[in-house]
Structures are given as C-alpha cells and as structure tokens.
Design a protein around this motif. Structure first.
Motif, PDB file in Angstrom:
ATOM      1  N   ASP A   1       0.821  -1.207   0.000  1.00  0.00           N
ATOM      2  CA  ASP A   1       0.000   0.000   0.000  1.00  0.00           C
ATOM      3  C   ASP A   1       0.857   1.260   0.000  1.00  0.00           C
ATOM      4  N   GLY A   2       1.977   1.216  -0.731  1.00  0.00           N
ATOM      5  CA  GLY A   2       2.828   2.388  -0.886  1.00  0.00           C
ATOM      6  C   GLY A   2       3.958   2.510   0.103  1.00  0.00           C
ATOM      7  N   PHE A   3       4.041   1.643   1.110  1.00  0.00           N
ATOM      8  CA  PHE A   3       5.111   1.696   2.108  1.00  0.00           C
ATOM      9  C   PHE A   3       6.189   0.668   1.769  1.00  0.00           C
ATOM     10  N   THR A   4       7.455   1.097   1.781  1.00  0.00           N
ATOM     11  CA  THR A   4       8.542   0.192   1.479  1.00  0.00           C
ATOM     12  C   THR A   4       8.707  -0.855   2.576  1.00  0.00           C
ATOM     13  N   GLN A   5       9.142  -2.066   2.165  1.00  0.00           N
ATOM     14  CA  GLN A   5       9.322  -3.171   3.105  1.00  0.00           C
ATOM     15  C   GLN A   5      10.787  -3.367   3.508  1.00  0.00           C
ATOM     16  N   TYR A   6      11.711  -2.599   2.950  1.00  0.00           N
ATOM     17  CA  TYR A   6      13.132  -2.641   3.285  1.00  0.00           C
ATOM     18  C   TYR A   6      13.674  -4.061   3.164  1.00  0.00           C
ATOM     19  N   TYR A   7      13.855  -4.794   4.272  1.00  0.00           N
ATOM     20  CA  TYR A   7      14.315  -6.184   4.178  1.00  0.00           C
ATOM     21  C   TYR A   7      13.226  -7.135   3.684  1.00  0.00           C
ATOM     22  N   ASN A   8      11.970  -6.716   3.743  1.00  0.00           N
ATOM     23  CA  ASN A   8      10.822  -7.553   3.380  1.00  0.00           C
ATOM     24  C   ASN A   8      10.769  -8.826   4.228  1.00  0.00           C
ATOM     25  N   PRO A   9      10.747  -8.705   5.542  1.00  0.00           N
ATOM     26  CA  PRO A   9      10.744  -9.887   6.414  1.00  0.00           C
ATOM     27  C   PRO A   9       9.333 -10.434   6.632  1.00  0.00           C
ATOM     28  N   GLY A  10       9.256 -11.518   7.418  1.00  0.00           N
ATOM     29  CA  GLY A  10       7.970 -12.129   7.738  1.00  0.00           C
ATOM     30  C   GLY A  10       7.474 -13.038   6.622  1.00  0.00           C
ATOM     31  N   ASP A  11       6.169 -13.227   6.591  1.00  0.00           N
ATOM     32  CA  ASP A  11       5.535 -14.115   5.607  1.00  0.00           C
ATOM     33  C   ASP A  11       5.373 -13.361   4.298  1.00  0.00           C
ATOM     34  N   ARG A  12       6.451 -13.218   3.556  1.00  0.00           N
ATOM     35  CA  ARG A  12       6.426 -12.389   2.356  1.00  0.00           C
ATOM     36  C   ARG A  12       5.790 -13.089   1.160  1.00  0.00           C
ATOM     37  N   GLU A  13       5.568 -14.405   1.232  1.00  0.00           N
ATOM     38  CA  GLU A  13       5.050 -15.149   0.085  1.00  0.00           C
ATOM     39  C   GLU A  13       3.530 -15.296   0.085  1.00  0.00           C
ATOM     40  N   SER A  14       2.868 -14.851   1.130  1.00  0.00           N
ATOM     41  CA  SER A  14       1.425 -15.041   1.216  1.00  0.00           C
ATOM     42  C   SER A  14       0.690 -14.160   0.207  1.00  0.00           C
ATOM     43  N   THR A  15      -0.408 -14.685  -0.339  1.00  0.00           N
ATOM     44  CA  THR A  15      -1.246 -13.916  -1.253  1.00  0.00           C
ATOM     45  C   THR A  15      -2.656 -13.685  -0.706  1.00  0.00           C
TER      46      THR A  15
ATOM     47  N   VAL B   1       9.449  -1.296  -8.884  1.00  0.00           N
ATOM     48  CA  VAL B   1       8.601  -1.368  -7.700  1.00  0.00           C
ATOM     49  C   VAL B   1       7.571  -2.465  -7.875  1.00  0.00           C
ATOM     50  N   VAL B   2       7.375  -3.261  -6.830  1.00  0.00           N
ATOM     51  CA  VAL B   2       6.255  -4.190  -6.749  1.00  0.00           C
ATOM     52  C   VAL B   2       5.383  -3.712  -5.599  1.00  0.00           C
ATOM     53  N   ASN B   3       4.236  -3.154  -5.920  1.00  0.00           N
ATOM     54  CA  ASN B   3       3.343  -2.592  -4.910  1.00  0.00           C
ATOM     55  C   ASN B   3       2.161  -3.536  -4.704  1.00  0.00           C
ATOM     56  N   LEU B   4       2.037  -4.073  -3.489  1.00  0.00           N
ATOM     57  CA  LEU B   4       0.943  -4.974  -3.156  1.00  0.00           C
ATOM     58  C   LEU B   4      -0.201  -4.156  -2.573  1.00  0.00           C
ATOM     59  N   LEU B   5      -1.350  -4.192  -3.227  1.00  0.00           N
ATOM     60  CA  LEU B   5      -2.527  -3.473  -2.749  1.00  0.00           C
ATOM     61  C   LEU B   5      -3.386  -4.432  -1.939  1.00  0.00           C
ATOM     62  N   SER B   6      -3.663  -4.056  -0.710  1.00  0.00           N
ATOM     63  CA  SER B   6      -4.347  -4.940   0.228  1.00  0.00           C
ATOM     64  C   SER B   6      -5.845  -4.992  -0.032  1.00  0.00           C
ATOM     65  N   LYS B   7      -6.455  -6.092   0.390  1.00  0.00           N
ATOM     66  CA  LYS B   7      -7.909  -6.176   0.427  1.00  0.00           C
ATOM     67  C   LYS B   7      -8.412  -5.226   1.505  1.00  0.00           C
ATOM     68  N   LEU B   8      -9.463  -4.466   1.181  1.00  0.00           N
ATOM     69  CA  LEU B   8      -9.991  -3.463   2.094  1.00  0.00           C
ATOM     70  C   LEU B   8     -11.442  -3.781   2.443  1.00  0.00           C
ATOM     71  N   PRO B   9     -11.926  -3.258   3.557  1.00  0.00           N
ATOM     72  CA  PRO B   9     -13.322  -3.501   3.947  1.00  0.00           C
ATOM     73  C   PRO B   9     -14.303  -2.993   2.902  1.00  0.00           C
ATOM     74  N   GLN B  10     -15.390  -3.733   2.725  1.00  0.00           N
ATOM     75  CA  GLN B  10     -16.433  -3.388   1.770  1.00  0.00           C
ATOM     76  C   GLN B  10     -17.764  -3.206   2.507  1.00  0.00           C
ATOM     77  N   ALA B  11     -18.723  -2.600   1.804  1.00  0.00           N
ATOM     78  CA  ALA B  11     -19.991  -2.247   2.443  1.00  0.00           C
ATOM     79  C   ALA B  11     -20.927  -3.431   2.613  1.00  0.00           C
ATOM     80  N   LYS B  12     -20.699  -4.515   1.879  1.00  0.00           N
ATOM     81  CA  LYS B  12     -21.590  -5.669   1.950  1.00  0.00           C
ATOM     82  C   LYS B  12     -20.893  -6.836   2.635  1.00  0.00           C
ATOM     83  N   ALA B  13     -21.579  -7.512   3.524  1.00  0.00           N
ATOM     84  CA  ALA B  13     -21.002  -8.640   4.263  1.00  0.00           C
ATOM     85  C   ALA B  13     -20.761  -9.827   3.338  1.00  0.00           C
ATOM     86  N   PHE B  14     -19.597 -10.428   3.465  1.00  0.00           N
ATOM     87  CA  PHE B  14     -19.282 -11.654   2.745  1.00  0.00           C
ATOM     88  C   PHE B  14     -18.089 -12.303   3.432  1.00  0.00           C
ATOM     89  N   GLY B  15     -17.800 -13.521   3.038  1.00  0.00           N
ATOM     90  CA  GLY B  15     -16.665 -14.210   3.627  1.00  0.00           C
ATOM     91  C   GLY B  15     -16.311 -15.461   2.847  1.00  0.00           C
TER      92      GLY B  15
END
Length: 856
Positions: free
Chosen positions: A265-279, A307-321
């Motif tokens: 979402d526009g913020f650099t990950q520097y070392y890119n640690p953690g679970d970096r492979e999750s989609t 740049v590889v910019n990952l855009l996150s899933k965001l809350p929506q107005a309709k309930a689903f899951g």
C-alpha cells in the motif's frame, strides 16, 4: 410528451407503453457504437422525464458476459457534477440498465466517485443525501425510487409510476438464475486492467502513463491457483523473483536486472521480512519498471530497478466471507480465511489470515509461516474515508544456503540435488514483521482531494547457519581443497528494525483551455532504525570448525552459536522529500507527465566492534518527464526519462559515503484493439553510477562509490481475450545487464548475476460456457528462461529451462474446489540462488495441490 431515452447496442428494440407498440428507430450517437433511440408518445405522462440508460458495449455487439451483478467490482471514474449526469456516466461504466426521473435529479449535485467498487457501493455513494434509493428489478436493471422519509419531508410530488414497459431482446440470465449468476461473475474475472494508481499517485488510465506498468488482478492469481507471491510475478516481463527457499531477510526480486523494492500500500518493506510469500490479503499487484524516485522513498531511498506494490484487500460495504483449506505434495497444508463484516453503513471491518506448513523435497526443509491482516474503515460514504490496517507476520525454516556450482552444474562429481548442507541440529531461522498503518482520504472540493498515510512497523530476523567456505571464500562455488572438500563456518545474523513513515499528497484537477490537468503536491518522511550483529566462527586456526567432502557428505560438526550475540552494528536511515507532479491531456490525444522531487538520503552507519562510523547525507533534485501520443483510438506511443537515488548501508567507505544514482530512459507502444487484444512493447536503458565497489589500493579493503552498471532490453506483455471465458496472457523479455567498468573486481562487460538474457511466460485459461459444463474452468501455462550466471565473475552459468503447470477448478454457488500441478513434466534444472553472491538451488519437482473453499 413522454420522452424515453434508451442507450443500447445496435439492435432494433420494441417497447410497449400503455398497450401501444412502437418500432424504435436506431441511429448512431457516438463511438463505440452507442445508439440513441427516441419513442415519442402524443400524450404527456405526468411531469417527469424518465430515462432508461442501458448497456454500453463496444463494437455494436451485446455480449452475454457483460451482464453484471451488483456485487461485481468495477473501476469508476466520475467527477463531481449534477446527479443526473453522474448517473448517466455510472450506468455506462457499470454496464447496467438504470431507470430514473431526470427532471427530479437535475438540480441535485453528486460527489466525486473514483476507484474500484461494486455497483451497490457506487450507487450508495452517488445517492447519499439525495433523498433517493435504488432497487434492482433484475440482474442488470436497476431503478431509482424516492425514499419514504424524503417523500414525507419534501413538497415534491410522488414519483410517477409508468405502465408496464417491456424491452424485447436477449438478456443474460434467461437460461436460469444460477447460470446468470455465474456469467455475471465472469466480468469480474477478466484479467484486463484499465487504470492504475501506483505509477502517478492518481487514478490514471494505463494508456496515458509514459512508463511500463502492469497490474495483476485477483482473478489471475485465483485462476493460476497461486501458491506464493513469487510465482505470480512471473506473469510480468523482466521480473526475476527471489527463490522461495531464501530466508526473508532481504528483498531480492530483480526487475530489468537490478534490485527492486516491494511495497505494501505504498510503504517500502526494506528487508521484506515475515511471511512475504502469502497472497491471502492481496487484492492486486502493481508493478512499475525502472527508476521510481518521484513518489517512493523510505528504507534506503528510491527504487532503482522497479517497484512491486501490493494493494491490500480493504473492507467493503456488503457482508461476505470465505474460508478454505489447501493441501498438497510434501505434507503441504494451508488453511485460510477472508471475512468482511460491516458493523453499519459507516463502520466496515475485514480480516484475512493464512497459515502454511510446507515440507520440501530437500532434506529436512520444513517451512512454517502465517499472517493476520485486520482492517477497519470509517467513512461518511461521501467525502471522507479513514482506513486503519495492521499486519502480523511470522516465518521460520532451517536456513537453506543452496549448493556449490562444483558438484551441481560443474565439476567431475555430482552432489545430490536434495542435499541439505548443514548438520541435523541446526535450529530454525526466524523472520517476524508487524505493522500498523492508517490512510485518510478526503475530498475537499469538487476539484481537490487530500490523501495522508502514516505507519509504524517493527521487524526482526535471526539467521543461524553452518555455511561452506571454499577457495572463492563464502561464495563457495569452488572447493577449498581438491577435489570436493569445503571448510565449514558457523555463523549468525541478527537484525531488528523500527520504522516510522508519513506520506501525504494534495491532488487537484482543473481545465485550462483545451487541456485537462491533474496536479499532485506531495511529501514523505521515513526514519528506520536498524540494530544487530553478524558473527562467525572460523575455528581456532581460521581454517573452519570442520570440513565436509561433498562426494560423500557427512556433517559431523554440530552447530554452535558463534558469539555472544550482542548488538554491535547500528544503522539509522532517514529519507524525506517533497515533489510536484503535473499531468496534462491536450486535445484528448497528447498526455504529458512532468515531475520534480527534492529528495534527501541520510544514512548513519556505526559498527561498534570495528570502530567504523560513516554517514551519508545527500540532497538532490530528481526529475521525471514523459509523454504519450495516441496514434489512434487503439495504439499509443510513449517516451519517458526519470532518475533515482538510493543509499548504500552496510558499506565501509574509504571517504565520505555517497548514494547510488540511476537514470532510466524508456520508449514503447501501448495498445488495446477491439477490447480483446491489449498490451505493451517497450525498449529501455537503465544506468547506475556511484555503485559501491572495493578499493583495491586500500589496505583495509574499504569501498568507494565509483562503479557503473547498465541494463538494456526489450519487453513485451500481451493479453488476448477473444471470446467469453477465454484468456491468454503472454510476455517476453530480453535483458542485457552488464558492468560498464572493471572497478567491481570483474571485467568490464561481465553480465550481472542471476539475470537471464531471455525469459517468457504463456498462460491460457478457459471458463466453460456450455450449460452442461457451467462452473468448470481449465488453465495451462509454461515459463521458460535462458541460463544465468551465478556470480558477477561469470565463472559458472546455469542452463536454460522450462516448466509447465496446469489447473482445473469447479465453482458452483458458495462452493469451490480446485486442483493444480506445478512443474507438470517434472523438469530437472538448477537456478542461480544468490547466497553470498553464488550457488544454485534445484528445481522443485512435480507437485500437486487441492483446495476447497466455501463462501457466503
């Protein structure tokens, strides 16, 4: 007089109004084959003018796949204006039939509507405060109604109810509600993307951006049944992702031969640690190529390769899951979930999560990783939207160092490809990352919008390794002693980071004569504190803690912690800057982009153990210029120039440290033919200067900022969607990345490590349209690349390879199952691994995966 205005594709419509039949004359209104039809009745019905706005389709053909449900997410770009005109644009962009009273709406104003959302969300936003609500008559027809509260409080007459109106013509869904629902979802599953925000900071059509940019939508990831992020990046030309076996302690993805930056979402990950492979939390991946200094900084500075910019899933107005489970070869299992639950119209919640346990066909390798991603949105559904997001991410696995070139791709003996180099008692390495960030977006006026972001993040990683030492040092591609003996070294690397970042911009839109303009004023600040240590035990005599013969490997020397584990290396990176960007479209054919950034890179490096203290403090103007000319309605030509600046931490300089600089020149074509065939063709050159290289005349072997490198190439990305449900994606890249001098200790003209000269990807997917096979889909792909050098000395090179994958899925109602096979033909090959600038990793063998999920 009743005036019915009907926007429809080129077919003769029959309407029955008040039991009278009329044959509607069809005439061309404007491109691309939208027709204006008038039916005139001699009797006036009430005081209202009623408008029916229908499906807009290119080429004069009505495709049944264009039927969309209220839930389908589309891109909307509607400026603030009268509600009447805004609804006309909404109907065209949503491809819905919309019936409303134009006379009652002309005096009402509508807010600006921009972004990706469902038709329901868009209508809710446009109608907020108007006194009107909406009701879907069927799957692709919606009507507006005055809300009961508004009718009671106003002096306006109640809405006029028309007698029965029948529009005769083929409508999607006639084969049954279930089939119609499936076809409505098809439109959301298309791979095509029309707009992108990462490249300019504004919502801009890709065709108008003078740069190679790419967007990978969620439907592509789902159709390919992507297991990790790295494999998804193969869908973009010129990208070489980091091997998934590599510990997440450095961002190693290469774009056009040079290191890139991964953002969330526009913020650099520097070392890119953690679970970096999750989609699981990725809504879209946006890839920008070349220097991108204008908008992105943080960490060590602006990106050089891309740049590889990952855009996150965001809350929506309709309930689903959705909740599901994936299992696969080598004891792979992965539960996941995505739950969206609005509390009310103004408070929206969403949470995604995933846990992965995966063994590998390499001895003892077992990876465990997980992430949780909560998000909260507070909105007035009109001008203001505040989103608060968090990420909790963990990864652990035995440290994999790859295999030496000798014994794998060279030498007179063969090492087992599945060999794990190291003792059985080697503890897992760990990589953790946690972050909390917020985004405030507010529409100030009809022309001005402000966007503010802030983040706090902390991360740490701990690598423990018993690594090889050869005649070429820690690169270890050659044995220390002939013909197959290496020394062993126990080592540990520990780092922890704390980061604070603030980003903000003000966007204004205005017209000036024949031009439409978009002005962006922005600034950013990032402070990253990094502390840790690197310790190694080379044995009492400096010849290693033991040796191993890889002809008959036996790791008899256990791993011991090599030192006291006290932090002795400290880095503080401070980057900030301000920028001005001006986008202008002249006569709808010429699109110009210009920008200028005043950027600051400050790095304070302090090694308490060696007494080395170095500071970088550079302020520099960084320009960006580019233009696009629409040669016709389908083809555009672009050219651009940009510069970048990046600090160089972990480097001991002879004199005052200096940042690395880059400049990027690119030209090419963008095209979209008949809404079926689209893509980009680009030629580029990136030059890097002031690259840190070892000063051979310095007794302490310190570095100077004097090296030069260059990457040139040609890239092609294509998307073909000729018929409903069928998509073909293809790309190709030729990359020539070389050293331009011999100051790096290698010959001028040597190729950069890990960069294949040629690589390409082909993926085809078909979703069956026949009634008997509704819900089934199949996909098939191949990735091929030439060999690449392991290290910059170009001593060893892997062979080229190809790999096939196939997918099969079935979806009906709330349930979905899918099966995929990676490396279908079980190809056997090695890839450059980049561990201590050398070594190789074997291909993962054939692997199968099954997934099951349920939605609501």
């Amino acid at each position: 007089m009743l005036r019915n205005i009907i926007f429809r594709t080129g077919r003769i419509l029959k309407a029955r109004i008040n039991d009278f039949r009329y044959q509607l004359a069809v005439g061309v209104w404007h491109r691309p084959a939208v027709y204006l039809c008038y039916a005139l009745n001699g009797n006036r019905v009430g005081v209202d003018t009623w408008v029916l706005i229908g499906l807009v389709a290119a080429g004069g053909q009505l495709n049944s796949s264009q039927a969309v449900a209220a839930e389908v997410v589309r891109h909307f770009n509607i400026g603030g204006q009268s509600l009447n005109n805004a609804l006309i644009q909404f109907a065209a962009q949503a491809e819905l039939e919309l019936i409303f009273s134009a006379d009652l709406l002309r005096e009402l104003a509508s807010p600006e509507l921009r972004g990706d959302m469902s038709a329901e969300q868009a209508l809710t936003h446009l109608l907020h405060g108007s006194g009107f609500t909406y009701r879907f008559i069927d799957t692709d027809t919606v009507t507006l109604e005055r809300s009961p509260e508004a009718t009671e409080l106003s002096n306006l007459p109640p809405p006029v109810t028309l007698d029965a109106m029948t529009v005769v013509g083929l409508k999607t869904g006639e084969a049954g509600a279930e089939i119609a629902t499936e076809r409505m979802l098809d439109e959301a599953r298309t791979y095509a993307v029309s707009h992108i925000a990462s490249a300019t900071g504004t919502d801009t059509p890709i065709k108008q951006i003078p740069q190679s940019v790419h967007a990978l939508k969620r439907p592509l990831l789902d159709d390919q049944q992507t297991i990790n992020l790295s494999e998804s990046l193969l869908n973009v030309s010129g990208v070489v992702p980091r091997n998934v076996l590599y510990s997440p302690v450095i961002e190693g993805t290469l774009i056009r031969g040079f290191r890139s930056e991964q953002l969330i979402d526009g913020f650099t990950q520097y070392y890119n640690p953690g679970d970096r492979e999750s989609t699981i939390n990725i809504d879209r991946i946006e890839v920008l190529k070349g220097s991108n200094a204008l908008l992105y900084s943080g960490g060590s500075g602006s990106p050089v390769g891309g740049v590889v910019n990952l855009l996150s899933k965001l809350p929506q107005a309709k309930a689903f899951g959705e909740a599901g489970f994936r299992i696969g070869s080598h004891s792979f299992y992965q539960p996941f979930f995505d739950v969206n639950q609005p509390l009310n119209a103004n408070i929206l919640l969403r949470m995604t999560g995933e846990y992965t346990n995966a063994r590998h066909d390499i001895d003892i390798i077992e990876t465990q990783r997980f992430n949780l991603n909560p998000a909260l949105t507070l909105t007035d559904n009109e001008q203001t939207r505040l989103t608060i997001q968090a990420k909790l991410s963990r990864w652990q696995q035995p440290e994999y160092q790859g295999l030496p070139a000798t014994g794998s791709i060279a030498g007179d003996f063969a090492t087992r490809p599945d060999l794990f180099v190291g003792p059985d008692n080697l503890p897992d390495s760990h990589s953790d990352a946690d972050a909390l960030w917020a985004t405030l977006d507010r529409q100030l006026t009809g022309s001005w919008r402000v966007n503010l972001k802030a983040r706090y993040a902390q991360a740490k990683f701990d690598e423990k390794i018993q690594t090889l030492f050869g005649s070429d040092g820690l690169i270890a591609d050659r044995p220390l002693l002939p013909a197959s003996n290496w020394a062993l070294v126990n080592a540990e690397l520990f780092q922890q980071q704390h980061e604070r970042s603030v980003l903000g911009n003000l966007q204004g839109k205005f017209k000036l004569g024949p031009s439409e303009n978009n002005l962006l004023l922005g600034a950013d600040y990032s402070r990253l504190q990094d502390a840790g240590f690197i310790e190694g035990n080379f044995g009492a005599l400096g010849l290693g803690v033991g040796t191993v013969d890889l002809r008959a490997p036996l790791f008899a020397t256990p791993y011991d912690v090599p030192g006291p584990g006290q932090e002795n290396q400290f880095i503080e990176n401070i980057t900030y800057g301000a920028y001005l960007q001006w986008q202008s479209t002249l006569y709808r054919r010429l699109h110009w982009l210009s920008g200028l950034r005043l950027g600051k890179v400050g790095i304070d490096f302090n090694n308490a153990q060696t007494g080395i203290h170095a500071k970088t403090d550079t302020l520099k103007w960084l320009p960006r210029l580019g233009g696009v000319i629409d040669l016709n309605d389908e083809v555009s030509w672009f050219v651009s120039y940009s510069e970048g600046m990046r600090g160089q931490p972990f480097v001991n300089f002879v004199d005052t440290p200096a940042p690395e600089l880059s400049n990027h020149l690119e030209t090419g074509l963008k095209f979209k033919v008949s809404n079926q065939f689209s893509g980009q063709l680009a030629l580029y050159q990136i030059e890097r200067s002031q690259v840190a290289v070892t000063d051979s005349s310095d007794f302490l072997r310190r570095s100077v900022a004097a090296g030069r490198q260059r990457s040139r190439g040609v890239e092609m990305d294509l998307l073909w969607q000729p018929v409903e449900g069928f998509s073909v994606l293809a790309n190709y890249a030729h990359t020539d990345a070389r050293f331009m001098d011999d100051k790096a200790g290698v010959a001028a003209g040597n190729r950069l490590a890990q960069v294949p000269e040629d690589a390409g990807r082909l993926w085809a997917h078909y979703r069956f349209q026949q009634d008997a096979l509704q819900g089934f889909s199949v996909g098939f792909g191949v990735y091929a690349r030439a060999g690449a050098y392991l290290s910059n000395n170009n001593r060893f090179k892997t062979a080229g390879y190809h790999s096939f994958d196939a997918a099969l899925a079935y979806e009906t109602g709330r349930f979905k199952w899918a099966a995929t096979v990676k490396n279908l033909s079980d190809e056997d090959y090695f890839q450059p691994y980049g561990y201590f600038e050398g070594r190789v990793a074997p291909a993962a063998g054939r692997a199968g995966f099954l997934s099951f999920s349920i939605k609501y």
